[in-house]
Design a protein around this motif. Structure first.
Motif, PDB file in Angstrom:
ATOM      1  N   LYS A  67      37.780  38.243  28.041  1.00 47.09           N
ATOM      2  CA  LYS A  67      36.503  38.486  28.427  1.00 47.09           C
ATOM      3  C   LYS A  67      35.906  37.824  29.565  1.00 47.09           C
ATOM      4  CE  LYS A  67      33.767  40.009  24.457  1.00 47.09           C
ATOM      5  NZ  LYS A  67      32.759  39.592  23.231  1.00 47.09           N
ATOM      6  N   ILE A  68      36.227  36.605  29.896  1.00 51.43           N
ATOM      7  CA  ILE A  68      35.837  35.866  31.165  1.00 51.43           C
ATOM      8  C   ILE A  68      36.735  36.427  32.133  1.00 51.43           C
ATOM      9  CG2 ILE A  68      35.785  33.738  32.412  1.00 51.43           C
ATOM     10  CD1 ILE A  68      35.093  32.164  29.643  1.00 51.43           C
ATOM     11  N   GLU A  69      37.814  36.606  31.931  1.00 51.32           N
ATOM     12  CA  GLU A  69      38.636  37.199  32.807  1.00 51.32           C
ATOM     13  C   GLU A  69      38.284  38.540  33.345  1.00 51.32           C
ATOM     14  OE1 GLU A  69      43.407  37.538  33.346  1.00 51.32           O
ATOM     15  OE2 GLU A  69      42.803  39.314  32.105  1.00 51.32           O
ATOM     16  N   PRO A 100      38.265  34.657  43.926  1.00 47.84           N
ATOM     17  CA  PRO A 100      39.310  35.236  44.610  1.00 47.84           C
ATOM     18  C   PRO A 100      40.576  34.251  44.499  1.00 47.84           C
ATOM     19  CG  PRO A 100      38.021  34.273  46.234  1.00 47.84           C
ATOM     20  CD  PRO A 100      37.381  34.136  44.891  1.00 47.84           C
ATOM     21  N   SER A 101      40.488  32.921  43.588  1.00 43.82           N
ATOM     22  CA  SER A 101      41.397  32.223  43.353  1.00 43.82           C
ATOM     23  C   SER A 101      41.342  31.596  42.082  1.00 43.82           C
ATOM     24  CB  SER A 101      41.850  31.409  44.535  1.00 43.82           C
ATOM     25  OG  SER A 101      42.737  30.404  43.926  1.00 43.82           O
ATOM     26  N   CYS A 102      42.238  31.529  40.951  1.00 40.80           N
ATOM     27  CA  CYS A 102      42.100  30.582  39.893  1.00 40.80           C
ATOM     28  C   CYS A 102      42.251  29.144  40.225  1.00 40.80           C
ATOM     29  CB  CYS A 102      43.003  31.222  38.726  1.00 40.80           C
ATOM     30  SG  CYS A 102      42.628  32.907  38.629  1.00 40.80           S
ATOM     31  N   VAL A 103      42.695  28.811  41.270  1.00 38.60           N
ATOM     32  CA  VAL A 103      43.256  27.408  41.603  1.00 38.60           C
ATOM     33  C   VAL A 103      42.820  26.683  42.886  1.00 38.60           C
ATOM     34  CG1 VAL A 103      45.578  27.449  40.618  1.00 38.60           C
ATOM     35  CG2 VAL A 103      45.373  28.310  42.822  1.00 38.60           C
ATOM     36  N   GLY A 106      47.583  42.305  42.957  1.00 39.40           N
ATOM     37  CA  GLY A 106      46.632  41.753  42.176  1.00 39.40           C
ATOM     38  C   GLY A 106      46.903  40.160  41.850  1.00 39.40           C
ATOM     39  N   ARG A 107      45.667  39.344  41.005  1.00 43.66           N
ATOM     40  CA  ARG A 107      45.845  38.182  40.804  1.00 43.66           C
ATOM     41  C   ARG A 107      46.008  37.793  39.258  1.00 43.66           C
ATOM     42  NH1 ARG A 107      40.688  36.376  38.920  1.00 43.66           N
ATOM     43  NH2 ARG A 107      39.229  37.597  39.889  1.00 43.66           N
ATOM     44  N   ILE A 108      46.064  38.835  38.290  1.00 44.54           N
ATOM     45  CA  ILE A 108      46.608  38.790  36.970  1.00 44.54           C
ATOM     46  C   ILE A 108      47.995  38.806  36.961  1.00 44.54           C
ATOM     47  CG2 ILE A 108      46.381  39.817  34.697  1.00 44.54           C
ATOM     48  CD1 ILE A 108      43.415  40.716  35.668  1.00 44.54           C
ATOM     49  N   ILE A 167      41.462  23.552  40.157  1.00 48.17           N
ATOM     50  CA  ILE A 167      41.997  24.541  39.192  1.00 48.17           C
ATOM     51  C   ILE A 167      40.925  24.986  38.076  1.00 48.17           C
ATOM     52  CG2 ILE A 167      43.932  24.736  37.516  1.00 48.17           C
ATOM     53  CD1 ILE A 167      45.610  23.059  39.381  1.00 48.17           C
ATOM     54  N   CYS A 168      40.924  26.354  38.032  1.00 48.76           N
ATOM     55  CA  CYS A 168      39.671  26.748  37.009  1.00 48.76           C
ATOM     56  C   CYS A 168      40.033  26.261  35.629  1.00 48.76           C
ATOM     57  CB  CYS A 168      39.691  28.123  36.811  1.00 48.76           C
ATOM     58  SG  CYS A 168      38.337  28.785  35.876  1.00 48.76           S
ATOM     59  N   VAL A 169      38.999  25.660  34.845  1.00 47.09           N
ATOM     60  CA  VAL A 169      39.298  25.133  33.361  1.00 47.09           C
ATOM     61  C   VAL A 169      39.669  26.511  32.492  1.00 47.09           C
ATOM     62  CG1 VAL A 169      37.456  23.296  33.733  1.00 47.09           C
ATOM     63  CG2 VAL A 169      36.629  25.461  32.943  1.00 47.09           C
TER      64      VAL A 169
HETATM   65  S1  SF4 Z   1      39.183  32.056  38.028  1.00 44.74           S
HETATM   66 FE1  SF4 Z   1      38.994  30.982  36.023  1.00 44.74          FE
HETATM   67  S2  SF4 Z   1      37.877  32.695  34.914  1.00 44.74           S
HETATM   68 FE2  SF4 Z   1      38.517  33.676  36.821  1.00 44.74          FE
HETATM   69  S3  SF4 Z   1      40.195  34.663  35.769  1.00 44.74           S
HETATM   70 FE3  SF4 Z   1      40.936  32.865  36.907  1.00 44.74          FE
HETATM   71  S4  SF4 Z   1      41.362  31.476  35.053  1.00 44.74           S
HETATM   72 FE4  SF4 Z   1      39.721  33.167  34.599  1.00 44.74          FE
END
Ligand code: SF4
Length: 731
Positions: free
Chosen positions: A466-468, A474-477, A418-420, A481-483
């Motif tokens: 909540k956003i998560e 598929p990638s946070c980077v 998983g990606r968390i 790189i996601c804000v």
């Molecule tokens: S991509 Fe951004 S919004 Fe989605 S889980 Fe990663 S950090 Fe959070």
């Protein structure tokens, strides 16, 4: 079947099974004799593994065994049994609850064959480094043998091999699409990913008398399903992500119609406000992969995951049509977030495979609890002094977290873990370092790694839960790189400082792969790393120099490499240390043409790198790059018929060898092949001596040999009858 996310029971909160009074064990028993010494008449669970049994938290079987033991179950281990003989599977008698089967820490095919499908004779997970101690497709073989040994005992399949074969998948070794391993193995249930949660609940429920066939509501599980139970609504996957011709290409990761749900509106507003750069990028880059959107999938919010499942194309369909295979890949990767994933259902023959959503990640306290079990941290005494290379590699290292949000398409960690990011507490990690210092034989004061799937993702998570929970990126980077991503490495920096301050610890090395595009956002972290935690060389993996292949890998461009390199050199100088950055590259990755490999070769030469070993692309099950390899389609983009992109992939041995050769341009053995390829590509200008060339021209001797060979090969026209000397006619 799976319910909507709800707080699960913590691993340590289950009431213990009655056998707790007979536990814990020094080692999980591997023989009847050991069971007798423990006063056991039987095991509740028997784990069958393709690896040697090392009682260490880096070995999956030890973790699962110790976790079940902590629940009060008697767990035995059958390690590397003789798979030709069912008697080996009777070594510990009949288990009261089930057999748990795994191939081991690695997929058995990847363990046994090289990326070019050559047989390996070594095995790092076996005592004495001996190959051949496990069968090919170990999950299937072991499960069938367990059945042969005790036909009425349920079998639970798990580990990475089962995990990545839960649905129909391309199998590189047989060059065919294979059914779910559930069908071939006949296992009763499959546990995917890190399976502590599912395993603990499953075992308690079976111990209470529930039939394994009736346990269908566990996250992180897959099973065969003859009929879909009532109360479930089906969504056809093609309505979620259209694989056919579209009037207007659209991003399937965006909602089709905004939801009225209040939560969804709020999340949407937040996401849109926060991610202005992401929307600017997506507006400008038509030719770039379009799947990565911060916009929450409000369709998923509208559809209740506890009563809606997604029907994917069947096994027959994905086998017959590469577009549908690529489409299935897209659907699979969309549904990996435990916060919003829906069950996936795929028809295979007369049955459906039902895959429940991924497990809820472990909380820090739970992960600490898993790592705090009474592991002996050494191989089982049965192996004597025999070396187990995988153990030698990790015995002084500490795993600080799980998961990866990088999403590199050639890697299956995200599909498995998983990606968390799930992180341990500082206290638990420091305790483990002290245990290594005090208990591990041969410790000289050097911790060989403080890391995980990625070195620098410790405690980096989405800023907003909540956003998560609604995110489908598929990638946070990647592509940027996601804000919403936490990028402050202060917890890792602090952990490094505290670890090296421990008594008896002389040096702490960071050997896990570094995500340098993330690291450069925190110069203080880079300084700490470079000043104290590099053992002379730091390996990093740009994987390629060219944008085309990098976009297929979902890897950052070379800009961040140069940024990191500049920091690395500056901080090394400030620390008065001579240290080197060693970049790693993949050859023959889908999307990498001969021209791309030539450019990479030139880059290596101009930067003075001579790589010793080259990793060729290895198509592992369920990775998106494997989908590109097999289908020659790009699953990172919508697959409407307007998408005519053909992905070039070096598939033949000749092509793969050539791609490797470009990376080893300095090896004289490769020069004839490279010269030939360069001439064919119209790049003879790169043959010659000096800086601007890739390979030197032929020596006088080589020229003479070529001349002789071509004379020999030329037909002796005089010796032939006149009629056969005519030029071939044009057709
Ligand atoms: S991509 Fe951004 S919004 Fe989605 S889980 Fe990663 S950090 Fe959070």
């Amino acid at each position: 079947m799976a319910a909507a996310p709800r707080p699960p029971t913590a691993l340590y909160d289950y009431p213990k099974y009655w056998a707790e009074c007979l536990l814990p064990t020094p080692f999980l028993p591997m023989s009847r004799q050991e069971m007798d010494q423990l006063g056991w008449d039987s095991c509740d669970v028997i784990l069958v593994t393709g690896d040697a049994y090392v009682d260490h938290p880096s070995f999956g079987m030890a973790v699962i065994g110790r976790v079940l033991e902590a629940q009060g179950f008697r767990v035995g281990i059958i390690s590397q049994p003789d798979w030709r003989d069912a008697e080996s599977f009777r070594a510990l008698g009949k288990p009261n609850l089930y057999f748990g089967v795994t191939a081991g820490n690695m997929d058995s095919m990847i363990n046994r064959y090289t990326a070019d499908r050559r047989l390996r004779h070594d095995d790092a997970y076996t005592a004495g480094d001996l190959g051949g101690k496990r069968p090919d497709r170990a999950v299937t073989v072991y499960t069938q043998k367990c059945r042969e040994a005790f036909a009425d005992v349920p079998v639970v399949a798990g580990g990475i091999e089962a995990s990545l074969r839960r649905l129909a998948h391309y199998d590189y070794w047989s060059e065919s699409v294979k059914r779910s391993v559930l069908i071939d193995s006949t296992a009763d249930i499959l546990l995917y990913g890190n399976a502590e949660r599912a395993m603990v609940e499953l075992t308690h429920r079976m111990a209470k008398g529930e039939n394994i066939r009736d346990i269908t509501d566990l996250r992180g599980t897959a099973f065969l399903c003859r009929t879909i139970p009532e109360g479930w609504r089906e969504i056809d996957s093609t309505s979620v992500d259209q694989p056919g011709r579209l009037k207007k290409q659209k991003n399937p990761y965006e909602m089709s119609k905004p939801s009225d749900n209040a939560d969804a509106k709020e999340i949407r507003m937040q996401a849109l406000k926060a991610d202005t750069c992401a929307s600017a990028e997506s507006a400008s880059a038509d030719s770039e992969p379009q799947v990565l959107s911060i916009i929450p999938d409000t369709q998923a919010i509208k559809t209740d995951p506890s009563s809606t499942y997604i029907r994917m194309p069947s096994f027959d369909e994905v086998t017959a049509d590469p577009v549908l295979y690529a489409h299935a890949d897209r659907i699979f990767h969309r549904e990996t977030n435990p916060g919003n994933a829906r069950p996936l259902v795929q028809r295979q023959g007369r049955n459906d495979i039902w895959v429940n959503p991924p497990p809820i990640p472990l909380e820090t306290e739970e992960l600490d609890w898993v790592f705090d079990q009474p592991y002996k941290r050494v191989p089982h005494p049965t192996y004597g002094d025999a070396k187990i290379p995988a153990y030698d590699m990790i015995r002084f290292s500490v795993n600080i977290m799980r998961g990866c949000f990088g999403g590199c398409t050639f890697c299956s960690i995200t599909e498995h873990e998983g990606r968390i990011i799930q992180s341990r507490s500082e206290e638990s990690i420091l305790n483990e370092v002290e245990k290594i210092r005090d208990l591990t034989p041969g410790f000289t004061g050097v911790i060989s790694d403080l890391g995980g799937p990625t070195a620098n993702m410790y405690r980096l998570n989405c800023k907003d839960k909540k956003i998560e929970a609604t995110c489908r990126r598929p990638s946070c980077v990647y592509p940027s790189i996601c804000v919403n991503l936490e990028t402050d490495h202060k917890h890792t920096t602090q952990l490094y400082r505290k670890t090296r301050a421990l008594e008896g610890v002389k040096k702490v090395v960071v050997a896990s792969g570094l995500r340098y595009d993330l690291a450069v956002l925190d110069p203080e972290y880079v300084k700490e790393l470079v000043t104290h935690h590099v053992g002379g060389y730091l390996k990093i993996a740009p994987e390629h120099s060219e944008d085309g292949p990098l976009s297929k890998m979902m890897k950052p461009g070379m800009g961040s490499y140069y940024e990191f390199k500049e920091m690395f050199e500056r901080f090394s100088k400030e620390a008065g240390k001579k240290q080197y950055l060693i970049p790693y590259f993949i050859s023959a990755h889908p999307g990498s043409t001969n021209e791309d490999m030539m450019a990479l070769g030139l880059w290596l030469k101009s930067n003075g790198f001579r790589v010793d070993q080259v990793q060729s692309f290895y198509p592992s099950p369920m990775a998106s790059a494997t989908t590109m390899y097999y289908t020659e389609k790009n699953p990172l983009k919508p697959l409407g018929k307007n998408n005519t992109e053909q992905i070039f992939t070096a598939k033949t041995q000749e092509q793969r060898t050539l791609h490797k050769a470009f990376l080893r341009y300095h090896d004289a053995e490769n020069w004839p092949m490279l010269r030939k390829a360069l001439r064919r590509m119209g790049r003879s200008d790169l043959i010659g001596s000096g800086d601007g060339f890739l390979v030197p021209g032929e020596s006088r001797r080589e020229k003479e040999v070529i001349r002789r060979q071509s004379t020999k090969a030329r037909p002796n026209l005089k010796a032939q009858p006149r009629s056969s000397r005519t030029k071939p006619r044009r057709r």
